[in-house]
Design a protein around this motif. Structure first.
Motif, short mmCIF file in Angstrom:
data_model
loop_
_atom_site.label_atom_id
_atom_site.label_comp_id
_atom_site.label_asym_id
_atom_site.label_seq_id
_atom_site.Cartn_x
_atom_site.Cartn_y
_atom_site.Cartn_z
N TRP A 66 10.90 22.24 59.61
CA TRP A 66 12.13 21.91 58.91
C TRP A 66 12.63 22.80 57.98
O TRP A 66 12.14 24.02 57.84
CB TRP A 66 11.47 21.12 57.98
N PRO A 67 14.15 22.69 57.71
CA PRO A 67 14.72 23.75 57.25
C PRO A 67 14.63 24.15 55.73
O PRO A 67 15.68 23.94 55.14
CB PRO A 67 16.08 23.46 57.79
N TRP A 68 13.42 24.62 55.54
CA TRP A 68 13.16 24.79 53.93
C TRP A 68 13.48 26.39 53.72
O TRP A 68 13.03 27.06 53.13
CB TRP A 68 11.91 24.59 53.51
N THR A 71 19.20 26.64 54.73
CA THR A 71 19.63 25.50 55.23
C THR A 71 19.12 24.17 54.50
O THR A 71 19.96 23.24 54.12
CB THR A 71 19.47 25.35 56.60
N GLY A 72 18.08 24.10 54.04
CA GLY A 72 17.39 23.12 53.59
C GLY A 72 17.87 22.92 52.03
O GLY A 72 18.10 21.95 51.68
#
Length: 150
Positions: A66-68, A71-72
């Motif tokens: 997940w883009p943490w 991007t997140g």
């Protein structure tokens, strides 16, 4: 972890159902059963969101991350901007809220601030004119209500 996409898909289905139910609560347009009313566009968005959510559940992305990262953070900012957009739509009006929302999102994607908000203003005016005059669907003017033609 395809599990994350499935959870996200379920949450988006709940959002689509709530959004569709909210659209169904709009009052009937004057004159009875018109083919296009104030609930048409939100209902269409709810259906598209529901279908995309089902796709996420049935065919999740095999990518595990997940883009943490940056991007997140940008995704969280976009969600916050859209929530504020919805909250400010009535009091500020469609054109001003759209200018702010589209401008902020364009700026966050790397556009120069002046150009970003200019794009937001043009988008707000063009969509407002399209809805008001081509589709005959009234959008709120808010602070610009002095422009209303009776």
């Amino acid at each position: 972890m395809t599990f994350n996409d499935r959870i996200f898909g379920v949450l988006l289905i709940a959002l689509a159902v709530a959004y569709g139910w909210g659209a169904s609560q709009f009052p009937e347009p004057f004159g009875g059963s018109e083919a296009i009313g104030p609930d048409t566009f939100p209902t269409l968005l709810a259906v598209v969101l529901g279908l995309c959510s089902l796709y996420l559940i049935v065919r999740p992305d095999p990518d595990h991350a997940w883009p943490w990262s940056r991007t997140g953070v940008e995704l969280v900012i976009a969600v916050v901007v859209l929530v504020f957009y919805a909250m400010l739509l009535e009091p500020l009006g469609f054109i001003i809220s759209t200018t702010l929302a589209v401008g902020t999102l364009c700026w966050r994607m790397g556009a120069e601030p002046l150009r970003a908000y200019l794009v937001g203003a043009v988008a707000g005016v063009v969509v407002f004119l399209l809805f008001n005059f081509a589709l005959d669907l009234a959008l709120p003017l808010g602070l610009l209500s002095f422009l209303e033609v009776s």
